[in-house]
Design a protein around this motif. Structure first.
Motif, PDB file in Angstrom:
ATOM      1  N   VAL A  76       0.837  -1.401  -0.049  1.00 45.79           N
ATOM      2  CA  VAL A  76       0.078  -0.039   0.081  1.00 45.79           C
ATOM      3  C   VAL A  76       0.843   1.157  -0.092  1.00 45.79           C
ATOM      4  O   VAL A  76       2.013   1.181   0.298  1.00 45.79           O
ATOM      5  CB  VAL A  76      -1.001   0.002   1.228  1.00 45.79           C
ATOM      6  N   GLY A  78       1.761   5.615  -1.662  1.00 45.37           N
ATOM      7  CA  GLY A  78       2.301   6.107  -2.788  1.00 45.37           C
ATOM      8  C   GLY A  78       2.180   7.805  -2.299  1.00 45.37           C
ATOM      9  O   GLY A  78       1.450   7.978  -1.828  1.00 45.37           O
ATOM     10  N   GLU A  91      -1.466   3.313   4.693  1.00 50.85           N
ATOM     11  CA  GLU A  91      -1.005   2.417   6.004  1.00 50.85           C
ATOM     12  C   GLU A  91      -2.207   2.103   7.072  1.00 50.85           C
ATOM     13  O   GLU A  91      -2.005   1.051   7.735  1.00 50.85           O
ATOM     14  CB  GLU A  91       0.276   2.896   6.518  1.00 50.85           C
ATOM     15  N   LEU A 262      15.296  -6.087  -1.164  1.00 50.05           N
ATOM     16  CA  LEU A 262      13.909  -6.010  -0.560  1.00 50.05           C
ATOM     17  C   LEU A 262      12.871  -6.835  -1.178  1.00 50.05           C
ATOM     18  O   LEU A 262      11.983  -7.293  -0.691  1.00 50.05           O
ATOM     19  CB  LEU A 262      13.552  -4.573  -0.452  1.00 50.05           C
ATOM     20  N   HIS A 292       8.256  -5.806   0.915  1.00 54.54           N
ATOM     21  CA  HIS A 292       8.576  -4.333   0.468  1.00 54.54           C
ATOM     22  C   HIS A 292       7.229  -3.274   0.167  1.00 54.54           C
ATOM     23  O   HIS A 292       6.185  -4.087   0.362  1.00 54.54           O
ATOM     24  CB  HIS A 292       9.255  -4.592  -0.941  1.00 54.54           C
ATOM     25  N   GLY A 293       7.458  -2.124  -0.266  1.00 51.28           N
ATOM     26  CA  GLY A 293       6.372  -1.472  -0.031  1.00 51.28           C
ATOM     27  C   GLY A 293       5.791  -1.132  -1.670  1.00 51.28           C
ATOM     28  O   GLY A 293       6.219  -2.152  -2.383  1.00 51.28           O
ATOM     29  N   SER A 294       5.254  -0.079  -1.995  1.00 50.38           N
ATOM     30  CA  SER A 294       4.584  -0.232  -3.238  1.00 50.38           C
ATOM     31  C   SER A 294       5.536   0.491  -4.525  1.00 50.38           C
ATOM     32  O   SER A 294       5.023   0.411  -5.576  1.00 50.38           O
ATOM     33  CB  SER A 294       3.351   0.852  -3.183  1.00 50.38           C
ATOM     34  N   ALA A 295       6.662   0.508  -3.857  1.00 49.98           N
ATOM     35  CA  ALA A 295       7.706   0.955  -4.879  1.00 49.98           C
ATOM     36  C   ALA A 295       7.357   1.787  -6.207  1.00 49.98           C
ATOM     37  O   ALA A 295       7.327   1.460  -7.239  1.00 49.98           O
ATOM     38  CB  ALA A 295       8.516  -0.274  -5.548  1.00 49.98           C
ATOM     39  N   ASP A 297       8.576   4.314  -7.615  1.00 53.45           N
ATOM     40  CA  ASP A 297       9.735   4.533  -8.707  1.00 53.45           C
ATOM     41  C   ASP A 297       9.645   3.396  -9.682  1.00 53.45           C
ATOM     42  O   ASP A 297      10.294   3.956 -10.840  1.00 53.45           O
ATOM     43  CB  ASP A 297      10.917   4.519  -7.936  1.00 53.45           C
ATOM     44  N   ASN A 305      10.612  -7.328  -8.605  1.00 50.35           N
ATOM     45  CA  ASN A 305      11.000  -8.490  -8.151  1.00 50.35           C
ATOM     46  C   ASN A 305       9.713  -9.261  -7.576  1.00 50.35           C
ATOM     47  O   ASN A 305       9.184  -8.782  -6.510  1.00 50.35           O
ATOM     48  CB  ASN A 305      12.199  -8.620  -7.375  1.00 50.35           C
TER      49      ASN A 305
HETATM   50  P1  NAD Z   1       9.686   0.416  -1.049  1.00 46.24           P
HETATM   51  O1  NAD Z   1       9.502  -0.951  -0.287  1.00 46.24           O
HETATM   52  O2  NAD Z   1       8.227   0.523  -1.741  1.00 46.24           O
HETATM   53  O3  NAD Z   1      10.870   0.832  -1.872  1.00 46.24           O
HETATM   54  C1  NAD Z   1      12.284   0.748  -1.518  1.00 46.24           C
HETATM   55  C2  NAD Z   1      13.086   0.344  -2.457  1.00 46.24           C
HETATM   56  O4  NAD Z   1      13.374  -0.937  -2.928  1.00 46.24           O
HETATM   57  C3  NAD Z   1      12.856   1.401  -4.130  1.00 46.24           C
HETATM   58  O5  NAD Z   1      13.994   1.762  -4.540  1.00 46.24           O
HETATM   59  C4  NAD Z   1      12.164   0.217  -4.751  1.00 46.24           C
HETATM   60  O6  NAD Z   1      12.048   0.529  -6.241  1.00 46.24           O
HETATM   61  C5  NAD Z   1      12.779  -0.977  -4.199  1.00 46.24           C
HETATM   62  N1  NAD Z   1      11.748  -2.233  -4.359  1.00 46.24           N
HETATM   63  C6  NAD Z   1      10.812  -2.390  -3.441  1.00 46.24           C
HETATM   64  N2  NAD Z   1      10.286  -3.402  -3.770  1.00 46.24           N
HETATM   65  C7  NAD Z   1      11.014  -3.814  -4.817  1.00 46.24           C
HETATM   66  C8  NAD Z   1      10.636  -5.114  -5.623  1.00 46.24           C
HETATM   67  N3  NAD Z   1       9.791  -5.898  -5.467  1.00 46.24           N
HETATM   68  N4  NAD Z   1      11.464  -5.435  -6.635  1.00 46.24           N
HETATM   69  C9  NAD Z   1      12.579  -4.643  -7.020  1.00 46.24           C
HETATM   70  N5  NAD Z   1      12.841  -3.386  -6.068  1.00 46.24           N
HETATM   71  C10 NAD Z   1      11.939  -3.142  -5.115  1.00 46.24           C
HETATM   72  O7  NAD Z   1       9.675   1.513   0.351  1.00 46.24           O
HETATM   73  P2  NAD Z   1       9.654   3.154   0.236  1.00 46.24           P
HETATM   74  O8  NAD Z   1       9.828   3.612  -1.157  1.00 46.24           O
HETATM   75  O9  NAD Z   1      10.167   3.799   1.223  1.00 46.24           O
HETATM   76  O10 NAD Z   1       7.915   3.449   0.095  1.00 46.24           O
HETATM   77  C11 NAD Z   1       7.144   3.449  -0.969  1.00 46.24           C
HETATM   78  C12 NAD Z   1       5.611   3.433  -0.622  1.00 46.24           C
HETATM   79  O11 NAD Z   1       5.298   2.299   0.059  1.00 46.24           O
HETATM   80  C13 NAD Z   1       5.331   4.314   0.414  1.00 46.24           C
HETATM   81  O12 NAD Z   1       3.945   4.973   0.383  1.00 46.24           O
HETATM   82  C14 NAD Z   1       5.221   3.660   1.751  1.00 46.24           C
HETATM   83  O13 NAD Z   1       4.442   4.160   2.835  1.00 46.24           O
HETATM   84  C15 NAD Z   1       4.922   2.333   1.422  1.00 46.24           C
HETATM   85  N6  NAD Z   1       5.169   1.036   1.985  1.00 46.24           N
HETATM   86  C16 NAD Z   1       4.396   0.195   2.102  1.00 46.24           C
HETATM   87  C17 NAD Z   1       4.528  -0.860   2.722  1.00 46.24           C
HETATM   88  C18 NAD Z   1       3.530  -2.106   2.933  1.00 46.24           C
HETATM   89  O14 NAD Z   1       2.662  -1.979   2.139  1.00 46.24           O
HETATM   90  N7  NAD Z   1       3.729  -2.908   3.725  1.00 46.24           N
HETATM   91  C19 NAD Z   1       5.832  -1.296   3.177  1.00 46.24           C
HETATM   92  C20 NAD Z   1       6.799  -0.269   3.201  1.00 46.24           C
HETATM   93  C21 NAD Z   1       6.505   1.033   2.764  1.00 46.24           C
END
Ligand code: NAD
Length: 368
Positions: A76, A78, A91, A262, A292-295, A297, A305
């Protein structure tokens, strides 16, 4: 005997739907091998639920979650929803689900696949073979204790948080850690700060009492500060690590670094309710999601992944549906695919072109 399981799918935001689709396809491929069928229903959580219903989890979807055999979640959040107040942010939907479903145990396994040992920022010979599970207490401790507030008087600003635990809360999670250890390598490390904190003193006392019932399982206490060092200097010495909420929040993120990306990491949040389905071995009800989060980027680009989500699906088979062999089949297929050098960009070998989310999912399915 044919079996059917009802799974509520909450794909969420960003890369959530992309990785969930691959995990569900892997589940179906594995199920087909063993006469197991998954009936997926879909709900909304996080930003997508805010857009549709004005809140991050609707009452209808919460009810669906309560009625399902298990919940499978993507991620979730973004930038689109970052400006919202805390109670209505994406969240809050996740926190609401954990609370309503009484998910008191968060399991985060960290396994360093041989093929990826060099992808870790730590030295290959330190992380190779690491295979541990952080079991974090999720509904008690500092994040929920009262009072938790800020005050101000003529001398200046103050703040207080409270770290309460009842023995029953400690006992149930430590018991779970021992049961998990019996399915793994038979070792439990209980983490605390018993040399300073009263709450940790009680934690240690209860952990010792529970340990006495499991004399087949190796047991040790560790202070959280030295444990943080051991986790990166000798990660292979740990199997199941159990701890309170705040310590678990910190150490599980530290442990995540071992795996290299992650995107590789699965998780489960469980409660201890007995199975509702007669005839299954299912010991626990739970919600499964990649760490991991919603990534945002990389969302929508086919770069995510899917392994964290796929291994989360494997955990669902193991813990909620009692299908351990099928879970092993998925884990092995993931290992074989990585060994074959088929990888997304986050874990790709230098000089080898990365594959897409869908291609990695398909390669894993082929090996099932
Ligand atoms: P993130 O985990 O989304 O990303 C962190 C980094 O890891 C980024 O560079 C991303 O591209 C990379 N990454 C993450 N998952 C990946 C995957 N499956 N494959 C390849 N690369 C991956 O964390 P963030 O950027 O701090 O947060 C982005 C959003 O996600 C925010 O809104 C945050 O609140 C939310 N979030 C949600 C959860 C959840 O749903 N449990 C957990 C963490 C963050």
């Amino acid at each position: 005997m044919a079996q059917t399981f009802n799974v509520l799918r909450l794909s969420g935001d960003g890369v959530g739907p992309e990785v969930v689709a691959e995990a569900c396809a892997v589940l179906e491929a594995a199920g087909a091998k063993a006469d197991v069928t998954f009936e997926f229903s879909d709900g909304l959580i996080g930003g997508s639920a805010i857009d549709a219903h004005g809140k991050p989890l609707s009452d209808e979807d919460l009810q669906q979650a309560k009625d399902a055999d298990a919940i499978f979640l993507g991620a979730v959040g973004g930038p689109k929803w970052d400006h919202l107040p805390k109670e209505t942010r994406p969240e809050a939907g996740l926190l609401g689900l954990r609370k309503e479903l009484g998910l008191f145990a968060n399991l985060r396994p960290v396994k360093v696949f041989d093929a990826l040992a060099s992808a870790s920022p730590l030295k290959d010979d330190i992380v190779r073979g690491a295979d541990l599970m952080v079991v974090r207490e999720l509904t008690g401790g500092l994040y929920f204790g009262q009072p938790s507030k800020r005050t101000q008087d003529e001398t200046g600003r103050s703040a207080v948080d409270t770290l309460p635990y009842h023995e029953s809360e400690i006992e149930r999670i430590v018991e779970l850690a021992f049961k998990l250890a019996r399915q793994r390598r038979n070792k439990v490390t209980s983490v605390d700060k018993a040399n300073v904190l009263n709450s940790s003193g009680l934690w240690r006392e209860i952990a010792t009492e529970v340990a006495a019932k499991y004399d087949d399982v190796e047991f040790e206490h560790a202070l959280v500060d030295s444990c943080a060092m051991s986790l990166i200097s000798r990660p292979t010495s740990f199997d199941v690590m159990v701890m309170e909420n705040l310590f678990g929040d910190i150490l599980s993120d530290e442990a995540a670094v071992l795996a290299g990306s992650l995107g590789m990491l699965p998780s489960a949040s469980l409660n201890g309710k007995p199975p509702t389905r007669p005839g299954t071995e299912a010991p626990l009800f739970g919600m499964y999601e990649p760490v991991h989060g919603s990534a945002p980027d990389i969302a929508g680009q086919g770069k995510a992944n899917p392994v964290g989500a796929i291994l989360s699906a494997s955990m669902m088979l193991r813990f909620s549906f009692g299908l351990r062999e099928l879970s092993d089949v998925i884990d092995r297929a993931v290992g074989d695919t990585l060994d074959a050098g088929i990888r997304t960009g986050d874990i790709a070998l230098a000089g080898t072109p990365p594959v897409s989310t869908v291609e990695l999912g398909a390669a894993i399915r082929e090996r099932i």
